[in-house]
Design a protein around this motif. Structure first.
Motif, PDB file in Angstrom:
ATOM      1  N   VAL A  77     -15.573  -2.596 -42.549  1.00  0.00           N
ATOM      2  CA  VAL A  77     -14.235  -2.642 -41.953  1.00  0.00           C
ATOM      3  C   VAL A  77     -14.199  -3.634 -40.793  1.00  0.00           C
ATOM      4  CG1 VAL A  77     -12.479  -1.303 -40.728  1.00  0.00           C
ATOM      5  CG2 VAL A  77     -13.641  -0.314 -42.701  1.00  0.00           C
ATOM      6  N   LYS A  78     -15.262  -3.694 -39.998  1.00  0.00           N
ATOM      7  CA  LYS A  78     -15.310  -4.653 -38.888  1.00  0.00           C
ATOM      8  C   LYS A  78     -15.202  -6.086 -39.386  1.00  0.00           C
ATOM      9  CE  LYS A  78     -18.009  -1.732 -35.745  1.00  0.00           C
ATOM     10  NZ  LYS A  78     -19.326  -1.545 -35.086  1.00  0.00           N
ATOM     11  N   ASP A  79     -15.781  -6.373 -40.557  1.00  0.00           N
ATOM     12  CA  ASP A  79     -15.698  -7.716 -41.138  1.00  0.00           C
ATOM     13  C   ASP A  79     -14.281  -8.050 -41.595  1.00  0.00           C
ATOM     14  OD1 ASP A  79     -18.357  -8.397 -40.754  1.00  0.00           O
ATOM     15  OD2 ASP A  79     -18.987  -7.568 -42.688  1.00  0.00           O
ATOM     16  N   LEU A  80     -13.451  -7.036 -41.824  1.00  0.00           N
ATOM     17  CA  LEU A  80     -12.078  -7.244 -42.266  1.00  0.00           C
ATOM     18  C   LEU A  80     -11.123  -7.459 -41.100  1.00  0.00           C
ATOM     19  CD1 LEU A  80     -11.812  -4.311 -44.872  1.00  0.00           C
ATOM     20  CD2 LEU A  80     -12.463  -6.684 -45.307  1.00  0.00           C
ATOM     21  N   TYR A  81     -11.600  -7.159 -39.890  1.00  0.00           N
ATOM     22  CA  TYR A  81     -10.691  -7.132 -38.736  1.00  0.00           C
ATOM     23  C   TYR A  81     -10.523  -8.508 -38.109  1.00  0.00           C
ATOM     24  CZ  TYR A  81      -8.438  -5.674 -34.464  1.00  0.00           C
ATOM     25  OH  TYR A  81      -7.539  -5.542 -33.446  1.00  0.00           O
ATOM     26  N   ASP A  82      -9.268  -8.828 -37.742  1.00  0.00           N
ATOM     27  CA  ASP A  82      -8.929 -10.069 -37.049  1.00  0.00           C
ATOM     28  C   ASP A  82      -7.836  -9.737 -36.039  1.00  0.00           C
ATOM     29  OD1 ASP A  82      -7.951 -12.569 -36.221  1.00  0.00           O
ATOM     30  OD2 ASP A  82      -8.295 -13.488 -38.171  1.00  0.00           O
ATOM     31  N   SER A  83      -8.118  -9.909 -34.752  1.00  0.00           N
ATOM     32  CA  SER A  83      -7.152  -9.521 -33.717  1.00  0.00           C
ATOM     33  C   SER A  83      -5.895 -10.376 -33.730  1.00  0.00           C
ATOM     34  CB  SER A  83      -7.811  -9.583 -32.329  1.00  0.00           C
ATOM     35  OG  SER A  83      -8.228 -10.912 -32.036  1.00  0.00           O
ATOM     36  N   ARG A  84      -5.905 -11.499 -34.461  1.00  0.00           N
ATOM     37  CA  ARG A  84      -4.679 -12.281 -34.609  1.00  0.00           C
ATOM     38  C   ARG A  84      -3.723 -11.626 -35.611  1.00  0.00           C
ATOM     39  NH1 ARG A  84      -7.267 -17.803 -36.426  1.00  0.00           N
ATOM     40  NH2 ARG A  84      -8.348 -16.251 -37.716  1.00  0.00           N
ATOM     41  N   ILE A  85      -4.246 -10.734 -36.429  1.00  0.00           N
ATOM     42  CA  ILE A  85      -3.439 -10.101 -37.462  1.00  0.00           C
ATOM     43  C   ILE A  85      -3.032  -8.687 -37.077  1.00  0.00           C
ATOM     44  CG2 ILE A  85      -3.514  -9.288 -39.875  1.00  0.00           C
ATOM     45  CD1 ILE A  85      -5.170 -11.747 -40.528  1.00  0.00           C
ATOM     46  N   ARG A  86      -3.855  -8.024 -36.288  1.00  0.00           N
ATOM     47  CA  ARG A  86      -3.472  -6.696 -35.777  1.00  0.00           C
ATOM     48  C   ARG A  86      -4.241  -6.438 -34.493  1.00  0.00           C
ATOM     49  NH1 ARG A  86      -5.766  -6.221 -40.571  1.00  0.00           N
ATOM     50  NH2 ARG A  86      -3.772  -5.651 -41.512  1.00  0.00           N
ATOM     51  N   GLY A  87      -3.564  -5.770 -33.553  1.00  0.00           N
ATOM     52  CA  GLY A  87      -4.199  -5.500 -32.271  1.00  0.00           C
ATOM     53  C   GLY A  87      -3.250  -4.750 -31.357  1.00  0.00           C
ATOM     54  N   ILE A  88      -3.521  -4.836 -30.055  1.00  0.00           N
ATOM     55  CA  ILE A  88      -2.707  -4.144 -29.050  1.00  0.00           C
ATOM     56  C   ILE A  88      -2.349  -5.130 -27.951  1.00  0.00           C
ATOM     57  CG2 ILE A  88      -2.651  -2.261 -27.368  1.00  0.00           C
ATOM     58  CD1 ILE A  88      -4.674  -0.771 -29.098  1.00  0.00           C
ATOM     59  N   PHE A  89      -1.056  -5.182 -27.603  1.00  0.00           N
ATOM     60  CA  PHE A  89      -0.569  -6.060 -26.551  1.00  0.00           C
ATOM     61  C   PHE A  89       0.181  -5.224 -25.522  1.00  0.00           C
ATOM     62  CE2 PHE A  89       2.944  -8.714 -24.863  1.00  0.00           C
ATOM     63  CZ  PHE A  89       2.193  -9.700 -24.233  1.00  0.00           C
ATOM     64  N   LYS A  90      -0.378  -5.157 -24.303  1.00  0.00           N
ATOM     65  CA  LYS A  90       0.224  -4.372 -23.218  1.00  0.00           C
ATOM     66  C   LYS A  90       0.552  -2.944 -23.654  1.00  0.00           C
ATOM     67  CE  LYS A  90       2.107  -8.322 -20.700  1.00  0.00           C
ATOM     68  NZ  LYS A  90       3.318  -8.946 -20.098  1.00  0.00           N
ATOM     69  N   GLY A  91      -0.388  -2.354 -24.410  1.00  0.00           N
ATOM     70  CA  GLY A  91      -0.245  -0.961 -24.824  1.00  0.00           C
ATOM     71  C   GLY A  91       0.537  -0.752 -26.108  1.00  0.00           C
ATOM     72  N   ILE A  92       1.116  -1.817 -26.676  1.00  0.00           N
ATOM     73  CA  ILE A  92       1.908  -1.719 -27.899  1.00  0.00           C
ATOM     74  C   ILE A  92       1.108  -2.309 -29.067  1.00  0.00           C
ATOM     75  CG2 ILE A  92       4.034  -2.423 -29.071  1.00  0.00           C
ATOM     76  CD1 ILE A  92       4.571  -0.481 -26.840  1.00  0.00           C
ATOM     77  N   LYS A  93       1.013  -1.568 -30.151  1.00  0.00           N
ATOM     78  CA  LYS A  93       0.309  -2.074 -31.325  1.00  0.00           C
ATOM     79  C   LYS A  93       1.183  -3.090 -32.064  1.00  0.00           C
ATOM     80  CE  LYS A  93      -2.588   1.981 -32.084  1.00  0.00           C
ATOM     81  NZ  LYS A  93      -3.104   2.956 -33.067  1.00  0.00           N
ATOM     82  N   TYR A  94       0.534  -4.085 -32.619  1.00  0.00           N
ATOM     83  CA  TYR A  94       1.260  -5.096 -33.403  1.00  0.00           C
ATOM     84  C   TYR A  94       0.479  -5.410 -34.668  1.00  0.00           C
ATOM     85  CZ  TYR A  94      -2.242  -8.385 -31.714  1.00  0.00           C
ATOM     86  OH  TYR A  94      -3.441  -9.005 -31.446  1.00  0.00           O
ATOM     87  N   SER A  95       1.199  -5.908 -35.659  1.00  0.00           N
ATOM     88  CA  SER A  95       0.568  -6.453 -36.858  1.00  0.00           C
ATOM     89  C   SER A  95       1.339  -7.703 -37.253  1.00  0.00           C
ATOM     90  CB  SER A  95       0.567  -5.433 -37.998  1.00  0.00           C
ATOM     91  OG  SER A  95       1.893  -5.121 -38.389  1.00  0.00           O
ATOM     92  N   VAL A  96       0.643  -8.634 -37.897  1.00  0.00           N
ATOM     93  CA  VAL A  96       1.240  -9.890 -38.346  1.00  0.00           C
ATOM     94  C   VAL A  96       1.048  -9.990 -39.857  1.00  0.00           C
ATOM     95  CG1 VAL A  96       1.235 -12.404 -38.161  1.00  0.00           C
ATOM     96  CG2 VAL A  96       0.735 -10.996 -36.140  1.00  0.00           C
ATOM     97  N   HIS A  97       2.130 -10.317 -40.554  1.00  0.00           N
ATOM     98  CA  HIS A  97       2.097 -10.448 -42.003  1.00  0.00           C
ATOM     99  C   HIS A  97       2.666 -11.817 -42.375  1.00  0.00           C
ATOM    100  CE1 HIS A  97       1.563  -6.042 -42.073  1.00  0.00           C
ATOM    101  NE2 HIS A  97       2.443  -6.066 -41.079  1.00  0.00           N
ATOM    102  N   PHE A  98       2.116 -12.401 -43.420  1.00  0.00           N
ATOM    103  CA  PHE A  98       2.518 -13.739 -43.834  1.00  0.00           C
ATOM    104  C   PHE A  98       3.232 -13.655 -45.183  1.00  0.00           C
ATOM    105  CE2 PHE A  98      -1.300 -13.936 -41.229  1.00  0.00           C
ATOM    106  CZ  PHE A  98      -0.862 -14.764 -40.193  1.00  0.00           C
TER     107      PHE A  98
END
Length: 298
Positions: free
Chosen positions: A182-203
């Motif tokens: 799972v760690k190999d699948l993770y990319d903070s540009r695609i999902r992460g936390i910004f100022k306490g708010i979770k985000y995800s990016v989809h193309f």
């Protein structure tokens, strides 16, 4: 004027008020591939709506209570909604513009602007609860980026935020995958936390695809080691890339968690269902009978 055709991650409200999201750029004759996510009960956290699809993944989606249609070209059942049952088509690009211009107020607007400050992208959208206008205090920000060049520019410019450790843990449990995988699948540009708010990016591929482009026959479970070569199509849903082992395959993943592993070039072990599709050899990840995976080889 907004577009009339459907793209991946558009919102749909049916005649009963249930909310769906599209899962493909394919528009079939009289139907759209889409999954039902919210129903209105008056008691849900999302302004009275409740989630009926609580966890992602094909293995969870196939258990959901909605209409499935057999696709004779792909030889598999897909979740669908008939176009005659659609009351409203919600456009992520339009929702993004409304948030930027304050045509719709949301406490998440400032977070969205701060998160995207480094990005010069000209075509973005929002999906999920922010698209629907039913976000609550713990809602995520789900961002859409349209087109190949914009997707690759975004990955170059976007810095990302803090790691989302909950996603790592939940994905490991939900997909029965080892934590290191799972760690190999993770990319903070695609999902992460910004100022306490979770985000995800989809193309999103901005080009609609023609229905039944290939006719496929299932050949069975397959597990191979080889090299993945993925361009921007690997970032879209479903993710597509070349896979070279003793022969060349087209690798297609209906599990979004593997898209980052399919982008670029790397050695990997792949398990899925092999199909013969109009003269091509295809490996599908995300079959209801074989869950499949991509394991990066170091």
């Amino acid at each position: 004027m907004g577009r009339s055709y459907f793209l991946d991650k558009d919102g749909i409200i049916d005649k009963n008020g249930d909310i769906y999201f599209t899962i493909s750029n394919v528009n079939g004759p009289g139907f759209v591939y889409a999954y039902r996510k919210y129903v209105f009960t008056g008691n849900g956290l999302w302004k009275g709506y409740e989630r009926v699809l609580r966890n992602y993944g094909v293995h969870n989606l196939v258990k959901s209570q909605q209409k499935f249609m057999f696709d004779p070209c792909q030889n598999v059942d897909f979740p669908t909604i008939m176009t005659s049952d659609i009351r409203k088509h919600l456009l992520p690009e339009q929702a993004f513009r409304h948030l930027l211009t304050n045509e719709r107020k949301s406490f998440l607007t400032d977070y969205l602007l701060g998160l995207l400050e480094p990005v010069t992208n000209s075509r973005l959208g929002v999906t999920g609860s922010l698209l629907l206008g039913i976000e609550h205090k713990n809602s995520d920000i789900d961002i859409l980026v349209y087109g190949c060049k914009r997707a690759e520019d975004f990955l170059t410019e976007f810095r990302g935020g803090e790691p989302d450790k909950d996603w790592l843990r939940e994905t490991s449990i939900n997909y029965s995958l080892e934590e290191d995988l799972v760690k190999d699948l993770y990319d903070s540009r695609i999902r992460g936390i910004f100022k306490g708010i979770k985000y995800s990016v989809h193309f999103v591929d901005e080009t609609p695809r023609r229905y039944c482009m290939d006719v496929c026959t299932q050949k069975g479970d397959i597990r191979l080691q080889g090299e993945i070569e993925g361009e921007c199509q690997a970032l879209f849903y479903p993710a597509r890339a070349k896979f070279n082992s003793h022969e060349e395959y087209e690798l297609i993943s209906w599990e979004g968690i593997f898209s980052s592993s399919m982008y670029g070039r790397r050695k990997a072990e792949v398990r899925g269902i092999e199909l013969a599709c109009s003269g091509k050899r295809v490996i599908i990840i995300g079959d209801r009978n074989v869950q499949g995976y991509i394991k990066v080889l170091h």
